[in-house]
Design an enzyme around this catalytic site. Structure first.
Site, mmCIF file in Angstrom:
data_model
loop_
_atom_site.group_PDB
_atom_site.id
_atom_site.type_symbol
_atom_site.label_atom_id
_atom_site.label_comp_id
_atom_site.label_asym_id
_atom_site.label_seq_id
_atom_site.Cartn_x
_atom_site.Cartn_y
_atom_site.Cartn_z
ATOM 1 N N TYR A 92 0.818 -1.208 0.000
ATOM 2 C CA TYR A 92 0.000 0.000 0.000
ATOM 3 C C TYR A 92 0.858 1.267 0.000
ATOM 4 C CZ TYR A 92 -4.090 2.878 1.253
ATOM 5 O OH TYR A 92 -5.125 3.791 1.271
ATOM 6 N N SER A 187 1.540 -7.602 2.068
ATOM 7 C CA SER A 187 0.570 -6.608 2.506
ATOM 8 C C SER A 187 -0.477 -6.405 1.402
ATOM 9 C CB SER A 187 1.275 -5.312 2.901
ATOM 10 O OG SER A 187 0.404 -4.457 3.585
ATOM 11 N N GLN A 188 -0.630 -5.183 0.872
ATOM 12 C CA GLN A 188 -1.554 -5.006 -0.240
ATOM 13 C C GLN A 188 -1.198 -5.958 -1.388
ATOM 14 O OE1 GLN A 188 -3.151 -1.079 -2.205
ATOM 15 N NE2 GLN A 188 -1.179 -1.552 -3.130
ATOM 16 N N ASP A 273 1.196 -8.218 14.317
ATOM 17 C CA ASP A 273 0.930 -7.307 13.194
ATOM 18 C C ASP A 273 -0.321 -6.487 13.475
ATOM 19 O OD1 ASP A 273 0.506 -6.048 10.772
ATOM 20 O OD2 ASP A 273 0.852 -7.851 9.562
ATOM 21 N N HIS A 302 4.214 -6.207 11.079
ATOM 22 C CA HIS A 302 3.847 -6.219 9.664
ATOM 23 C C HIS A 302 5.018 -6.567 8.745
ATOM 24 C CE1 HIS A 302 1.016 -5.672 6.518
ATOM 25 N NE2 HIS A 302 1.647 -4.649 5.968
#
Length: 321
Positions: A92, A187-188, A273, A302
């Site tokens: 992201y 992540s994204q 996370d 994360h």
């Protein structure tokens, strides 16, 4: 930072109910059919990087609405014959960055297409693709609520479509084996990889690191971290639109794509996370339809497994490609 919401034994069993829109499959079939009215192709131009063992090309392919999406195609310089390919999606706020930021997969012997992220690439790495979609309307700063009052205008409809079209495009390249394509990201990027896994048949594998966009409504209830907090902040202001927001997000929740995905998958999760809470990652993992494994990093956030997880990802890729 502490363990979030559930301990590991609970997470190992956590499989919440899914509630998906009745027209979920039709929505995505229509969306991709419209995008595929523009034939898939991967246009490339050589880039001089000073790298002696890899070749780099500036890549462009048609995404949502036929819009040109940028990327990097990185390959071993002396490779012979069609190569297995890894398509990577970015976290992201980031974009495709610079070619020398993406050396791992090509160094392992694969063709590597790094997809730029439309309208992002301004937070922590550079990007080169604008978002020209129909996402007008009120929004919290960021991408999570852009066009969120209607699934037809929501930002991630365009981005998920771009991610699918990246696979379509890489499969047209004469130097790539179309039957051996793996999708990956963190992540994204991990969320995009899982969406593609649920939308594109015949993938060789999926590597989804600490995936975002899984069990979205629950995520907004258990973390104050961004980007999920963008949704909470929007709903705090637009009190009368809460159910409209989550009705839209249901079309983009990774749980529903995971339930349709059959390619072998390797997840990873950090149990501390706060950005992508482990409860949401395990929810997706347990709904994943195909063969799967997960790397669990109890005292990580994360960053997940970070470089420690790389050998596992490479071994997984070798086993499926």
């Amino acid at each position: 930072m502490a363990f979030l919401s559930m301990d590991l034994p609970e997470l190992r069993k956590h499989r919440p109910e899914r509630t998906e829109p009745d027209d979920f499959d039709a929505f995505w079939a229509d969306t991709l059919a419209a995008a595929r009215a523009v034939p898939a192709r991967l246009d490339t131009a050589p880039v001089e990087t000073g790298l002696s063992t890899l070749t780099v090309e500036d890549a462009t392919f048609p995404g949502y609405g036929g819009q040109p999406i940028k990327g990097w195609l990185v390959r071993p310089r002396d490779a012979e014959g069609p190569l297995p390919a890894v398509v990577e999606y970015i976290g992201y706020g980031g974009g495709r960055a610079q070619p020398h930021d993406h050396l791992l997969w090509a160094s392992a012997g694969y063709a590597h297409l790094v997809m730029d992220t439309r309208g992002q690439g301004g937070a922590w790495s550079t990007g080169d693709t604008p978002d020209d979609g129909p996402g007008a309307g009120p929004a919290h700063p960021g991408s999570m609520t852009r066009g969120v009052l209607d699934p037809a205008t929501y930002y991630y409809r365009r981005l998920y479509t771009d991610a699918v079209r990246a696979v379509d495009a890489v499969r047209t390249h004469p130097g790539i084996d179309p039957g051996k394509v793996l999708v990956t990201g963190s992540s994204q990027g991990g969320g995009l990889a899982l969406a593609v896994a649920g939308l594109v048949p015949g993938l060789a594998g999926v590597v989804a690191g600490v995936p975002f966009l899984q069990h979205i409504r629950r995520a907004t209830e258990i973390t104050d971290a961004f980007p999920y907090k963008e949704v909470a902040e929007f709903c705090k202001v637009h009190r009368d639109k809460v159910e409209t927001v989550f009705a839209t997000l249901a079309y983009f929740d990774g749980l529903h794509f995971a339930a349709r995905a059959t390619a072998p998958a390797l997840y990873s999760v950090g149990l501390m996370d706060e950005v992508c809470p482990p409860e949401t990652v395990f929810a997706s993992y347990h709904h994943y339809r195909g063969p799967k494994d997960i790397g669990v990093y109890p005292y990580n956030g994360h960053e997940g497994g970070g470089s420690h997880h790389v050998p596992a990802a490479l071994a997984f890729a070798a086993s499926v490609l």
